[in-house]
Design a protein around this motif. Structure first.
Motif: not given
Length: 134
Positions: A57-73
């Motif tokens: 999953e970390m490798e996938q996140a490094f490839a840009g496949n991640y969702k940020v849990k809480f995004v502020t403006i």
């Protein structure tokens, strides 16, 4: 993989300086993450924990496949700049201050942004322009 805003910043920072996932993996496996803290102000313990919990999953996140849990403006603005090279002059803040409008991006980048945002964000397209808001 759902990650924190700080984890996303760390990934994007390392990718732009440029570290590959394999290089980061090597540093983790050889207990050499201190080489990163000599250059950057990052939480290597958190990064190692993410890797140890699920390297794939970390490798996938490094490839840009991640969702940020809480995004502020402000977090969104920073991630747009870091990940997609979208600067402040490429969009306008909504009058309410709860989002961005008039963002002109290609469909692939739009899909990546949609995939990255936490579920409290809405994404609307009106012809060529995108609006992102909570």
């Amino acid at each position: 993989m759902a990650i924190s805003m700080m984890d996303a910043y760390t990934i994007e920072l390392l990718k732009t300086h440029p570290y590959t996932f394999e290089q980061i993996k090597h540093l983790i496996e050889n207990d050499e993450l201190h080489r990163l803290t000599d250059k950057y102000d990052i939480d290597t313990d958190r990064f190692k924990t993410l890797f140890d919990d699920n390297a794939l999953e970390m490798e996938q996140a490094f490839a840009g496949n991640y969702k940020v849990k809480f995004v502020t403006i402000n977090g969104l603005k920073n991630l747009l700049r870091m990940r997609f090279q979208i600067s402040d002059d490429q969009y306008e803040l909504l009058p309410e201050g709860n989002g961005l409008q008039s963002l002109q991006i290609d469909p692939i980048t739009e899909q990546q942004i949609r995939g990255m945002l936490s579920s409290n964000w809405k994404v609307e397209r009106n012809k060529e322009l995108l609006t992102l808001y909570v």
